[in-house]
Design an enzyme around this catalytic site. Structure first.
Site, PDB file in Angstrom:
ATOM      1  N   TYR A   1      -1.640  -1.441  10.261  1.00  0.00           N
ATOM      2  CA  TYR A   1      -2.394  -1.503   9.064  1.00  0.00           C
ATOM      3  C   TYR A   1      -0.824  -1.081   8.342  1.00  0.00           C
ATOM      4  O   TYR A   1      -0.034  -2.364   7.685  1.00  0.00           O
ATOM      5  CB  TYR A   1      -2.907  -0.988   8.383  1.00  0.00           C
ATOM      6  CG  TYR A   1      -3.659  -0.988   6.921  1.00  0.00           C
ATOM      7  CD1 TYR A   1      -4.417  -2.431   6.086  1.00  0.00           C
ATOM      8  CD2 TYR A   1      -2.970  -0.016   6.241  1.00  0.00           C
ATOM      9  CE1 TYR A   1      -4.121  -2.285   5.272  1.00  0.00           C
ATOM     10  CE2 TYR A   1      -3.217  -0.423   4.697  1.00  0.00           C
ATOM     11  CZ  TYR A   1      -3.566  -1.846   4.114  1.00  0.00           C
ATOM     12  OH  TYR A   1      -4.042  -1.649   3.012  1.00  0.00           O
TER      13      TYR A   1
ATOM     14  N   SER B   1       0.976  -1.255   0.081  1.00  0.00           N
ATOM     15  CA  SER B   1       0.322   0.316   0.192  1.00  0.00           C
ATOM     16  C   SER B   1       0.758   0.932  -0.227  1.00  0.00           C
ATOM     17  O   SER B   1       2.038   1.583   0.276  1.00  0.00           O
ATOM     18  CB  SER B   1      -0.563   0.453   1.453  1.00  0.00           C
ATOM     19  OG  SER B   1      -1.652   1.386   1.454  1.00  0.00           O
TER      20      SER B   1
END
Ligand code: NAD
Ligand code: 4PL
Length: 242
Positions: free
Chosen positions: A148, A135
């Site tokens: 995350y 990401s």
């Protein structure tokens, strides 16, 4: 077209994983659509002429049974896309150890277990392509899900380290780091509000879609990408520039 390959895409019942499954099928590969959501996986597999399998990537026994079933039925695993992940929105004040462990189990244990189960199959064939979905939050330092972002940075570290060990077996391993993308998961969470700050930072004034991410994954999963390994490709409409 090149030789038909068997590709496993985890978390492919919806969102970015489903778009990757569609792209790999369009490239002529046999795609295994693996997800905890069997109904969703079945719908995608039916659409693309692939195979649906119910799989929780965080469960060692399920990963072992899944890998054996794929090899028994399809004979090989040439491509692994580690896409399955939890995408939480939990500010630091509310982040506790239970939530931390929940995300580590899927995003990191899942990546480890799937890669560990699959590399021997690829090594025996002398060919493999592994793509981790990371990401751009690792680049941007996006708030409200530090656990995350930690897993996405870890997935990039994993790629960098493992590349040198599996090269001798003809395996490449790379990461694709998407930016904020309009998926079912994002639409159903507070991340949907993130477009308000992401769009002005991008080079293009529109929301990123799953189909914007999939071609980069398919390229790294192709035979042509054989001289690229240990790398991270950011696919975020220019939101971040690293
Ligand atoms: P999503 O939540 O829409 O879909 C995730 C899929 O993974 C679902 O089908 C879900 O059932 C499945 N899944 C969840 N836990 C699983 C498990 N334990 N085993 C197997 N399958 C499981 O997610 P998305 O937005 O499409 O994200 C996909 C990937 O892209 C993730 O790795 C995410 O971190 C990454 N990503 C997403 C964005 C974004 O903005 N959407 C941005 C950057 C990176
Ligand atoms: C920029 O990976 O990359 C929100 C949610 N915003 O999951 C992501 C950005 C999210 C992202 C992500």
């Amino acid at each position: 077209m090149t030789e038909q390959r068997v590709a496993v895409v985890t978390g492919a019942a919806q969102g970015i994983g489903a778009a990757i499954a569609r792209e790999l099928a369009a490239d002529g590969h046999r795609v295994v659509v693996a997800d905890i959501n069997l109904d969703g996986a079945t719908a995608v597999a039916t659409e693309i002429g692939g195979v649906a399998k119910k799989l929780d990537v965080s469960d060692p026994e399920q990963v072992a049974a899944f890998t054996k079933a794929v090899v028994d039925e399809l004979g090989r695993i040439d491509i692994l896309v580690n896409n399955a992940a939890l995408v939480p929105f939990v500010p630091w004040d509310q982040l506790d150890f239970t939530e931390w462990r929940r995300v580590m189990a899927v995003n990191l244990d899942g990546m480890f277990l799937m890669t560990k189960a699959t590399t021997p199959v690829m090594a025996a064939a002398g060919y493999g392509r592994i793509v981790n979905i990371a990401s751009n939050t690792f680049v941007a330092g996006t708030p409200n899900f530090a656990h995350y972002v930690a897993t996405k940075g870890a997935s990039i570290g994993f790629v960098r380290s493992l590349a040198g060990e599996v090269g001798k077996d003809g395996i490449t391993i790379n990461a694709v780091a998407p930016g904020l993308t309009e998926t079912e998961g994002v639409l159903g969470s507070a991340h949907n509000e993130g477009f308000a700050y992401v769009l002005p930072a991008q080079a293009f004034d529109r929301k990123g879609l799953p189909a914007d991410i999939a071609p980069a994954v398919a390229f790294l999963a192709s035979e042509k990408a054989g001289w690229i390994t240990g790398q991270t490709l950011v696919v975020d409409g220019g939101h971040t520039r690293n």
